[in-house]
Write a protein that holds these residues in place. Sequence first.
Motif, mmCIF file in Angstrom:
data_model
loop_
_atom_site.group_PDB
_atom_site.id
_atom_site.type_symbol
_atom_site.label_atom_id
_atom_site.label_comp_id
_atom_site.label_asym_id
_atom_site.label_seq_id
_atom_site.Cartn_x
_atom_site.Cartn_y
_atom_site.Cartn_z
ATOM 1 N N MET A 83 40.979 38.594 50.286
ATOM 2 C CA MET A 83 42.067 37.974 51.055
ATOM 3 C C MET A 83 43.384 37.951 50.295
ATOM 4 N N ILE A 84 43.377 38.351 49.030
ATOM 5 C CA ILE A 84 44.589 38.287 48.220
ATOM 6 C C ILE A 84 45.023 39.675 47.774
ATOM 7 N N ASP A 85 46.320 39.912 47.821
ATOM 8 C CA ASP A 85 46.902 41.152 47.310
ATOM 9 C C ASP A 85 47.092 40.973 45.808
ATOM 10 N N ALA A 86 46.085 41.373 45.041
ATOM 11 C CA ALA A 86 46.093 41.145 43.598
ATOM 12 C C ALA A 86 47.225 41.905 42.903
ATOM 13 N N GLN A 87 47.538 43.082 43.419
ATOM 14 C CA GLN A 87 48.628 43.864 42.845
ATOM 15 C C GLN A 87 49.954 43.121 43.002
ATOM 16 N N ALA A 88 50.188 42.601 44.199
ATOM 17 C CA ALA A 88 51.419 41.843 44.444
ATOM 18 C C ALA A 88 51.455 40.579 43.599
ATOM 19 N N ALA A 89 50.316 39.917 43.465
ATOM 20 C CA ALA A 89 50.252 38.707 42.652
ATOM 21 C C ALA A 89 50.628 39.008 41.205
ATOM 22 N N SER A 90 50.098 40.104 40.676
ATOM 23 C CA SER A 90 50.402 40.497 39.307
ATOM 24 C C SER A 90 51.893 40.785 39.130
ATOM 25 N N GLU A 91 52.457 41.500 40.084
ATOM 26 C CA GLU A 91 53.877 41.852 39.999
ATOM 27 C C GLU A 91 54.779 40.620 40.106
ATOM 28 N N LEU A 92 54.302 39.583 40.812
ATOM 29 C CA LEU A 92 55.076 38.361 40.974
ATOM 30 C C LEU A 92 54.817 37.352 39.854
ATOM 31 N N GLY A 93 53.926 37.705 38.929
ATOM 32 C CA GLY A 93 53.619 36.819 37.815
ATOM 33 C C GLY A 93 52.667 35.695 38.162
ATOM 34 N N SER A 320 41.881 24.839 33.059
ATOM 35 C CA SER A 320 42.025 25.842 31.995
ATOM 36 C C SER A 320 43.429 26.435 31.995
ATOM 37 N N TRP A 321 43.934 26.717 33.189
ATOM 38 C CA TRP A 321 45.295 27.266 33.277
ATOM 39 C C TRP A 321 46.322 26.231 32.828
ATOM 40 N N GLU A 322 46.173 24.994 33.272
ATOM 41 C CA GLU A 322 47.123 23.934 32.919
ATOM 42 C C GLU A 322 47.164 23.721 31.407
ATOM 43 N N GLN A 323 46.001 23.840 30.756
ATOM 44 C CA GLN A 323 45.908 23.595 29.312
ATOM 45 C C GLN A 323 46.200 24.825 28.477
ATOM 46 N N GLY A 324 46.466 25.945 29.144
ATOM 47 C CA GLY A 324 46.783 27.170 28.416
ATOM 48 C C GLY A 324 45.583 27.853 27.806
ATOM 49 N N ASN A 325 44.396 27.557 28.314
ATOM 50 C CA ASN A 325 43.179 28.170 27.792
ATOM 51 C C ASN A 325 42.915 29.518 28.461
ATOM 52 N N GLU A 326 41.957 30.255 27.914
ATOM 53 C CA GLU A 326 41.580 31.547 28.487
ATOM 54 C C GLU A 326 41.025 31.348 29.897
ATOM 55 N N LEU A 327 41.459 32.208 30.821
ATOM 56 C CA LEU A 327 40.979 32.132 32.200
ATOM 57 C C LEU A 327 39.789 33.082 32.351
ATOM 58 N N ILE A 328 38.599 32.556 32.129
ATOM 59 C CA ILE A 328 37.417 33.418 32.114
ATOM 60 C C ILE A 328 37.065 33.932 33.506
ATOM 61 N N ASN A 329 37.586 33.276 34.530
ATOM 62 C CA ASN A 329 37.289 33.688 35.909
ATOM 63 C C ASN A 329 38.504 34.313 36.593
ATOM 64 N N GLU A 330 39.374 34.914 35.801
ATOM 65 C CA GLU A 330 40.590 35.503 36.364
ATOM 66 C C GLU A 330 40.281 36.794 37.089
ATOM 67 N N VAL A 331 40.953 37.001 38.217
ATOM 68 C CA VAL A 331 40.847 38.251 38.972
ATOM 69 C C VAL A 331 41.871 39.221 38.425
ATOM 70 N N LYS A 332 41.415 40.379 37.967
ATOM 71 C CA LYS A 332 42.296 41.401 37.429
ATOM 72 C C LYS A 332 42.574 42.448 38.502
ATOM 73 N N VAL A 333 43.732 43.067 38.443
ATOM 74 C CA VAL A 333 44.102 44.075 39.421
ATOM 75 C C VAL A 333 43.078 45.190 39.460
ATOM 76 N N SER A 334 42.550 45.609 38.303
ATOM 77 C CA SER A 334 41.591 46.706 38.223
ATOM 78 C C SER A 334 40.315 46.408 38.992
ATOM 79 N N GLU A 335 39.951 45.106 39.147
ATOM 80 C CA GLU A 335 38.722 44.729 39.843
ATOM 81 C C GLU A 335 38.825 44.952 41.346
ATOM 82 N N THR A 336 40.031 44.975 41.865
ATOM 83 C CA THR A 336 40.221 45.061 43.302
ATOM 84 C C THR A 336 40.342 46.484 43.805
ATOM 85 N N ASN A 337 40.304 47.462 42.930
ATOM 86 C CA ASN A 337 40.454 48.855 43.323
ATOM 87 C C ASN A 337 39.104 49.483 43.646
#
Length: 337
Positions: A83-93, A320-337
Amino acid sequence: MKVAVFSTRSYDRYFLDRANIANNSPHQLEYFETKLNSKTASLANGFPCVCIFVNDVADQTTLKILAEQGTELIALRCAGYNMIDAQAASELGLRVVRVPAYSPYAVAEHAVGLILMLNRKLNKAYNRVRDDNFTLDGLLGFDLHKSTVGVIGTGNIGTIFAQIMQGFGCHLLGYDVNPNEDFTAIAGAKYVDLPELLAKSDIISLHCPLVPSTYHLINQETIQQMKQGVMLINTSRGQLVNTRAVIDGIKSGRIGYVGLDVYEEEDELFFEDHSNNIIQDDTFQLLQSFQNVVITAHQAFFTKDALIAIAQTTIANISSWEQGNELINEVKVSETN
């Protein structure tokens, strides 16, 4: 931290609130029943985090609005991320996190439930007995024992589903671009190419993610490769299946049974009460008119255990994001291709 939570129901609030209270630093959760899309994105103005579910729309237009309003994190409270455009999300930061695993047993067990209902006509039998009709005509099923079950997608859910079916004494065929050692560890399970799985399976169950390469994986061509009278089960994502092609397959007899917990145009249907309305989706209306089709409304995930896990992981991802920790469950652009 302020979090705008879209597509919420009472059960979402209950389990998210419980997980949030248990968090060391509770977040400020604001709930919206409406779905997220470009028209409703303004509700999240000033929220650093937006939390969404399976039928929300986080396309490029919506994400741009969110980013301009100050959102920096998109927290998915589900495993799928189509449901999310991961490429657009990455480009928008924008960072994107998900819940990769909650209760794979919930979805796997629901798939098995659909198989049993279709095979033994449990829905029809229940209604007959309530009407004091105790005849057995039209309720004939077949033994699952020694049937061949094809599992398309052998991640956690697909493998657990296969383990359950192995308990029935089924032969197991698997297809996955990323083979899983846990699947091959099941007695008698083996990987084959997709055409062989389609041709040999009495039951085919879909457990793969929706990515460009799996869109309409079940189509006119692949249906023609299936065994006559096959049972098709989908508890994954609706757009894995070309619904019109499945309807044609039902009419021709190529497909003998269909069990769906998802539907490719479910966005405007599921999770809402339409009992007092006339549904305008003619394809859906035709599909559910067949006696050999059972449809549930995206409830395979819906167990107490799963909702607890989803809420806990969602809150942990946000923290984890608020505290600046590693996001172990982050969606990467490469995963959506």
